[in-house]
Scaffold this motif. Structure first.
Motif, PDB file in Angstrom:
ATOM      1  N   ASP A 228       0.752  -1.131  -0.025  1.00  0.00           N
ATOM      2  CA  ASP A 228      -0.040   0.179   0.265  1.00  0.00           C
ATOM      3  C   ASP A 228       0.940   1.355   0.056  1.00  0.00           C
ATOM      4  O   ASP A 228       2.039   1.421   0.549  1.00  0.00           O
ATOM      5  N   VAL A 229       0.431   2.253  -0.772  1.00  0.00           N
ATOM      6  CA  VAL A 229       1.063   3.544  -0.809  1.00  0.00           C
ATOM      7  C   VAL A 229       0.485   4.361   0.557  1.00  0.00           C
ATOM      8  O   VAL A 229      -0.814   4.715   0.493  1.00  0.00           O
ATOM      9  N   VAL A 230       1.128   4.691   1.256  1.00  0.00           N
ATOM     10  CA  VAL A 230       0.938   5.476   2.495  1.00  0.00           C
ATOM     11  C   VAL A 230       0.708   7.053   1.921  1.00  0.00           C
ATOM     12  O   VAL A 230      -0.285   7.739   2.405  1.00  0.00           O
ATOM     13  N   PHE A 231       1.606   7.587   1.351  1.00  0.00           N
ATOM     14  CA  PHE A 231       1.415   8.862   0.495  1.00  0.00           C
ATOM     15  C   PHE A 231       2.056   8.883  -0.697  1.00  0.00           C
ATOM     16  O   PHE A 231       3.276   8.214  -0.683  1.00  0.00           O
ATOM     17  N   TYR A 232       1.909   9.632  -1.783  1.00  0.00           N
ATOM     18  CA  TYR A 232       2.803   9.863  -2.913  1.00  0.00           C
ATOM     19  C   TYR A 232       3.595  11.146  -2.612  1.00  0.00           C
ATOM     20  O   TYR A 232       3.437  11.911  -2.011  1.00  0.00           O
ATOM     21  N   GLN A 233       4.756  11.119  -3.571  1.00  0.00           N
ATOM     22  CA  GLN A 233       5.663  12.094  -3.702  1.00  0.00           C
ATOM     23  C   GLN A 233       4.531  13.417  -4.464  1.00  0.00           C
ATOM     24  O   GLN A 233       3.705  13.162  -4.736  1.00  0.00           O
ATOM     25  N   SER A 234       4.829  14.515  -3.629  1.00  0.00           N
ATOM     26  CA  SER A 234       4.031  15.892  -4.034  1.00  0.00           C
ATOM     27  C   SER A 234       2.520  15.868  -3.297  1.00  0.00           C
ATOM     28  O   SER A 234       2.044  16.828  -3.602  1.00  0.00           O
ATOM     29  N   ASP A 235       2.417  14.776  -2.483  1.00  0.00           N
ATOM     30  CA  ASP A 235       1.084  14.957  -1.811  1.00  0.00           C
ATOM     31  C   ASP A 235       1.130  16.144  -1.064  1.00  0.00           C
ATOM     32  O   ASP A 235       2.192  16.391  -0.337  1.00  0.00           O
ATOM     33  N   PRO A 236      -0.027  16.731  -0.765  1.00  0.00           N
ATOM     34  CA  PRO A 236       0.375  17.839   0.202  1.00  0.00           C
ATOM     35  C   PRO A 236      -0.009  17.800   1.464  1.00  0.00           C
ATOM     36  O   PRO A 236       0.124  18.824   2.670  1.00  0.00           O
ATOM     37  N   SER A 237       0.091  16.358   2.142  1.00  0.00           N
ATOM     38  CA  SER A 237      -0.169  16.258   3.336  1.00  0.00           C
ATOM     39  C   SER A 237       1.089  16.415   4.369  1.00  0.00           C
ATOM     40  O   SER A 237       2.222  16.701   3.843  1.00  0.00           O
TER      41      SER A 237
ATOM     42  N   PHE B 174       8.580   9.159  10.117  1.00  0.00           N
ATOM     43  CA  PHE B 174       8.860   9.469   8.560  1.00  0.00           C
ATOM     44  C   PHE B 174       7.561  10.629   8.451  1.00  0.00           C
ATOM     45  O   PHE B 174       6.869  10.852   9.249  1.00  0.00           O
ATOM     46  N   GLY B 175       8.023  11.258   7.346  1.00  0.00           N
ATOM     47  CA  GLY B 175       7.030  12.666   7.254  1.00  0.00           C
ATOM     48  C   GLY B 175       7.386  13.957   7.563  1.00  0.00           C
ATOM     49  O   GLY B 175       6.778  14.825   7.821  1.00  0.00           O
ATOM     50  N   GLU B 176       8.735  13.907   8.125  1.00  0.00           N
ATOM     51  CA  GLU B 176       9.288  14.936   9.210  1.00  0.00           C
ATOM     52  C   GLU B 176       9.705  16.300   8.252  1.00  0.00           C
ATOM     53  O   GLU B 176       9.498  17.338   8.554  1.00  0.00           O
ATOM     54  N   MET B 177       9.611  15.919   6.909  1.00  0.00           N
ATOM     55  CA  MET B 177      10.333  17.092   5.913  1.00  0.00           C
ATOM     56  C   MET B 177       9.027  18.020   5.739  1.00  0.00           C
ATOM     57  O   MET B 177       9.122  18.917   5.672  1.00  0.00           O
TER      58      MET B 177
ATOM     59  N   ARG C 114       9.141   1.795   3.011  1.00  0.00           N
ATOM     60  CA  ARG C 114      10.245   2.544   2.433  1.00  0.00           C
ATOM     61  C   ARG C 114       9.894   3.749   1.800  1.00  0.00           C
ATOM     62  O   ARG C 114       8.610   3.910   1.312  1.00  0.00           O
ATOM     63  N   ALA C 115      10.945   4.737   1.732  1.00  0.00           N
ATOM     64  CA  ALA C 115      10.684   6.011   1.290  1.00  0.00           C
ATOM     65  C   ALA C 115      11.204   5.822  -0.154  1.00  0.00           C
ATOM     66  O   ALA C 115      12.529   5.664  -0.442  1.00  0.00           O
ATOM     67  N   SER C 116      10.555   6.319  -1.412  1.00  0.00           N
ATOM     68  CA  SER C 116      11.045   5.912  -2.563  1.00  0.00           C
ATOM     69  C   SER C 116      10.862   7.201  -3.626  1.00  0.00           C
ATOM     70  O   SER C 116       9.644   7.864  -3.395  1.00  0.00           O
ATOM     71  N   LEU C 117      11.507   7.317  -4.612  1.00  0.00           N
ATOM     72  CA  LEU C 117      11.270   8.161  -5.599  1.00  0.00           C
ATOM     73  C   LEU C 117      10.877   7.192  -6.959  1.00  0.00           C
ATOM     74  O   LEU C 117      11.393   6.255  -7.168  1.00  0.00           O
TER      75      LEU C 117
ATOM     76  N   PRO D 176       4.828  19.947  -0.089  1.00  0.00           N
ATOM     77  CA  PRO D 176       4.424  18.666  -0.404  1.00  0.00           C
ATOM     78  C   PRO D 176       5.556  17.514  -0.075  1.00  0.00           C
ATOM     79  O   PRO D 176       6.776  17.892  -0.143  1.00  0.00           O
ATOM     80  N   ARG D 177       5.015  16.574   0.108  1.00  0.00           N
ATOM     81  CA  ARG D 177       5.957  15.224   0.216  1.00  0.00           C
ATOM     82  C   ARG D 177       7.101  15.273  -0.725  1.00  0.00           C
ATOM     83  O   ARG D 177       6.719  15.200  -1.883  1.00  0.00           O
ATOM     84  N   SER D 178       8.208  15.033  -0.216  1.00  0.00           N
ATOM     85  CA  SER D 178       9.517  14.874  -0.850  1.00  0.00           C
ATOM     86  C   SER D 178       9.631  13.340  -1.637  1.00  0.00           C
ATOM     87  O   SER D 178      10.468  13.406  -2.732  1.00  0.00           O
TER      88      SER D 178
END
Ligand code: CMP
Length: 235
Positions: free
Chosen positions: A47-56, A90-93, A68-71, A100-102
């Motif tokens: 499952d994807v917890v969030f995508y890159q560029s998501d605004p959360s 995670f999600g500290e950035m 895992r954190a991935s590009l 948005p998410r990196s």
């Protein structure tokens, strides 16, 4: 699940938070304040917890499981930046800069996550410099690991990158230094490619060469890596 059971689970999670090294620096009352308002998220394997560029902008703490954190690029190629386990956050950035998410975060196995609201966490950071220092030291550690990855991609060939990865996996899995081989979990060539910044084809070629030169043996569910290969190839 009964209300009683839910309450007990929540209390157990609060206890778990109190023992996390990066929250231990806070006073018990501040931890209580911080954890009074969190949500629980269950993420199944893949499952994807969030995508890159998501605004959360919330902060996640792993209660159980691995993510895992991935590009990811448009062709579906993946570069794994980091793997996070029980007790990691995670999600500290996005939490810190509000942007948005990196990177995307994907569950590697079934995982249970606590989601802390940005405002609550920032409030704690503003009120206690020690947590800011803990957060900074975690960020510096992540920057060091990223520097290592950039160095690998820039200066090592794919075979050397694979050996370095096996070395790191053995350290994380606690399987290093047995006999003249150490054992790591077998990953698909696609997964190895995502973790070394190489193409799947280049990984398949390099794995063949490593096998041919007796530096690794592919076993059932595991890869045996020669300690000698380690000495010759990893500085
Ligand atoms: P955020 O940008 O909010 O969402 C994606 C998360 O992936 C990010 O916060 C970090 O928690 C994590 N992340 C992004 N880049 C890296 C990196 N280079 N090393 C470790 N973790 C990262």
């Amino acid at each position: 699940m009964t209300l009683e059971q839910q309450k007990t689970d929540r209390e157990l999670i609060e206890e778990f938070f109190r023992n996390l090294s990066f929250l231990k620096v806070l006073s018990p009352s501040r931890v209580n304040q911080l954890v009074k308002d969190f949500n629980i998220l269950k993420a199944g394997k893949g499952d994807v917890v969030f995508y890159q560029s998501d605004p959360s902008t919330d902060l996640y703490i792993i209660i159980n499981g691995t993510v895992r954190a991935s590009l990811l690029n448009d062709e579906g190629q993946e570069l794994v930046l980091a793997t996070f386990r029980r007790g990691d956050f995670f999600g500290e950035m996005s939490l810190l800069d509000g942007r948005p998410r990196s990177a995307a975060v994907i569950a590697v196995e079934d995982s249970l996550l606590a989601v802390l609201k940005r405002e609550e966490f920032l409030h704690a950071v503003k009120g206690d410099p020690m947590i800011a220092i803990e957060l900074l030291s975690a960020l510096v550690q992540r920057l060091r690991m990223t520097d290592e990855m950039v160095e690998s991609i820039a200066f090592l060939d794919v075979g050397q990158r694979l050996l370095r990865l096996f070395h790191q996996m053995a350290e994380a899995e606690g399987e290093k230094g047995r006999d003249e081989f150490f054992r790591v979990k077998k990953l698909t060539h696609k997964e190895l490619a995502a973790r070394t910044g190489a193409s799947r084809e280049a990984v398949s070629k390099a794995m063949k060469v490593l096998c041919f030169r007796d530096m690794i043996k592919e076993g059932d569910g595991c890869i045996l890596v020669s300690l000698d290969a380690d000495r010759r190839f990893i500085k």
